[in-house]
Each structure stands twice: as structure tokens, then as C-alpha cells.
Design a protein around this motif. Structure first.
Motif, PDB file in Angstrom:
ATOM      1  N   UNK A  78       0.846  -1.209   0.000  1.00 22.59           N
ATOM      2  CA  UNK A  78       0.000   0.000   0.000  1.00 22.59           C
ATOM      3  C   UNK A  78       0.878   1.255   0.000  1.00 22.59           C
ATOM      4  N   UNK A  79       1.934   1.262   0.799  1.00 20.35           N
ATOM      5  CA  UNK A  79       2.832   2.409   0.879  1.00 20.35           C
ATOM      6  C   UNK A  79       3.585   2.616  -0.432  1.00 20.35           C
ATOM      7  N   UNK A  80       4.044   1.548  -1.056  1.00 18.98           N
ATOM      8  CA  UNK A  80       4.724   1.666  -2.353  1.00 18.98           C
ATOM      9  C   UNK A  80       3.784   2.309  -3.371  1.00 18.98           C
ATOM     10  N   UNK A  81       2.544   1.819  -3.440  1.00 18.89           N
ATOM     11  CA  UNK A  81       1.568   2.396  -4.376  1.00 18.89           C
ATOM     12  C   UNK A  81       1.360   3.888  -4.092  1.00 18.89           C
ATOM     13  N   UNK A  82       1.253   4.258  -2.825  1.00 18.59           N
ATOM     14  CA  UNK A  82       1.070   5.669  -2.472  1.00 18.59           C
ATOM     15  C   UNK A  82       2.264   6.504  -2.921  1.00 18.59           C
ATOM     16  N   UNK A  83       3.481   5.987  -2.726  1.00 19.99           N
ATOM     17  CA  UNK A  83       4.682   6.733  -3.114  1.00 19.99           C
ATOM     18  C   UNK A  83       4.811   6.877  -4.627  1.00 19.99           C
ATOM     19  N   UNK A  84       4.519   5.822  -5.371  1.00 15.57           N
ATOM     20  CA  UNK A  84       4.649   5.950  -6.830  1.00 15.57           C
ATOM     21  C   UNK A  84       3.528   6.821  -7.411  1.00 15.57           C
ATOM     22  N   UNK A  85       2.366   6.813  -6.781  1.00 16.44           N
ATOM     23  CA  UNK A  85       1.291   7.720  -7.214  1.00 16.44           C
ATOM     24  C   UNK A  85       1.647   9.168  -6.897  1.00 16.44           C
ATOM     25  N   UNK A  86       2.242   9.402  -5.732  1.00 15.27           N
ATOM     26  CA  UNK A  86       2.669  10.732  -5.333  1.00 15.27           C
ATOM     27  C   UNK A  86       3.639  11.325  -6.361  1.00 15.27           C
ATOM     28  N   UNK A  91       3.395   4.379 -14.577  1.00 16.85           N
ATOM     29  CA  UNK A  91       3.633   3.723 -15.863  1.00 16.85           C
ATOM     30  C   UNK A  91       5.045   3.155 -15.980  1.00 16.85           C
ATOM     31  N   UNK A  92       5.912   3.515 -15.062  1.00 12.78           N
ATOM     32  CA  UNK A  92       7.303   3.040 -15.092  1.00 12.78           C
ATOM     33  C   UNK A  92       7.569   1.979 -14.029  1.00 12.78           C
ATOM     34  N   UNK A  93       6.507   1.521 -13.348  1.00 12.25           N
ATOM     35  CA  UNK A  93       6.703   0.606 -12.228  1.00 12.25           C
ATOM     36  C   UNK A  93       5.754  -0.587 -12.284  1.00 12.25           C
ATOM     37  N   UNK A  94       6.151  -1.649 -11.611  1.00  8.05           N
ATOM     38  CA  UNK A  94       5.289  -2.791 -11.330  1.00  8.05           C
ATOM     39  C   UNK A  94       5.459  -3.102  -9.850  1.00  8.05           C
ATOM     40  N   UNK A  95       4.371  -3.475  -9.194  1.00  4.88           N
ATOM     41  CA  UNK A  95       4.410  -3.757  -7.765  1.00  4.88           C
ATOM     42  C   UNK A  95       3.754  -5.109  -7.529  1.00  4.88           C
TER      43      UNK A  95
END
Length: 182
Positions: A78-86, A91-95
Motif C-alpha cells: 500500500x505504501x509503495x503504491x502511495x509513493x509511486x502515485x505521489x 507507468x514506469x513501475x510494477x508492484x
């Protein structure tokens, strides 16, 4: 916790709200990137045991094109998603929420390879030798790729694993070691 240099320099990142995750301090992160090179031209990164995603995000800020983030904890994902959205880098990541060995096998089946692989597992809970052997077995390390290991300074880190050779190692503070293999 913040991004130290590059495109996202100074941006604050969220930390994982859990005692099960140990974030890489800014001091150690700065030391890691001083050791492997301050900026990059392209490349792909794999951030295993990603926690908040700080190491992979720092690599992307410094020029790495894309990053795959892996962690087993839901709060970390959840935190990774929040940071990459921030940072607007979706479009440059996969989680992926899975364990490291499953992630390594899955990436191998997809034919992925990475120039930068960050291994920062819970201290004294994983064998770096086993992890690196799996990376080699599934052909995830690109030509001229490096593996960056953050570990407890008291842990025994091998000097070679298959074709990987320890090229740099240092200790920060009283208990954090960083070892780099190529």
C-alpha cells in the motif's frame, strides 16, 4: 524519509506504518548511491523486500527507467503504491505482493533482467547466497548488472556467488553493512 537526488530530489516519501519494516536511512541510501554511481542512463531495477520502495524510487530519480517492487507485507505494498502515485511514476513501475523467491521465479519466466537489484531483507532472516544463486539461476542479472545488499554488519557475506564477485563493501554506523556484487 525523502528522495536525496535527481528528478524527485527533496520529495518526501511515506514510510510503512509497521514495526516489521526497517526503512533504509537517508545516510545509508546516500552512501549506497555514492558507491554505485550518482546518476544512471537508463536501466531497470528490481527492489526486493522493497518496504516503502525508497531504494527503487531513488534509483528512478537518478535515471533508472523502470523498477519492479516486491514485498510480502500488505502495508508495504500500500505504501509503495502511495509513493509511486505521489511521484506520478505508475507507468514506469510494477508492484507485486509476494515472497522474494516466488518473485525471482516469476521474473525469470517473463524473461526479465535488471541492471540494478536491491536486496534489503529483514536482517539475519535470509541467506544472501541463496538469493543471489536464485537471481543467477533465473538469469535476472543483466550483463554488467549489479546486486546491492544491505545487511547487518555482523552477517557473513560471501565474496563470490557463482559469477558474482564482491566489488565493494562498507559499514555505516555500528550495524549496517552494504555490499555490492557484479
Amino acid at each position: 524519509m525523502r528522495v536525496i537526488a535527481g528528478e524527485f530530489k527533496g520529495r518526501q516519501l511515506k514510510s510503512v506504518p509497521s514495526h516489521q519494516t526497517r526503512p533504509t536511512t537517508d545516510k545509508v541510501k546516500e552512501a549506497v548511491f555514492h558507491m554505485i554511481g550518482p546518476y544512471f542512463e537508463r536501466g531497470r531495477a528490481l527492489d526486493l523486500f522493497a518496504g516503502s520502495g525508497g531504494l527503487g524510487i531513488e534509483a528512478m530519480s537518478r535515471g533508472v527507467e523502470s523498477c519492479v517492487f516486491v514485498d510480502q507485507q500488505q502495508k508495504a505494498i500500500k505504501t509503495i503504491h502511495e509513493n509511486i502515485e505521489l511521484l506520478k511514476i505508475q507507468e514506469r513501475t510494477e508492484v507485486f505482493r509476494t515472497d522474494a523467491m516466488r518473485a525471482i521465479k516469476a521474473a525469470g519466466k517473463r524473461g526479465l533482467s535488471f541492471e540494478f537489484i536491491f536486496l534489503d531483507p529483514p536482517y539475519k532472516k535470509f541467506s544472501y547466497k541463496d538469493l543471489m544463486e536464485a537471481l543467477l539461476e533465473h538469469d535476472l542479472i543483466a550483463e554488467n548488472g549489479i546486486v546491492i545488499c544491505e545487511h547487518d554488519s555482523s552477517e557473513s557475506i560471501p565474496s563470490t556467488v557463482g559469477r558474482l564477485k564482491l566489488i565493494k563493501s562498507d559499514i555505516y554506523g555500528t550495524n549496517i553493512g552494504v555490499s555490492i556484487f557484479e
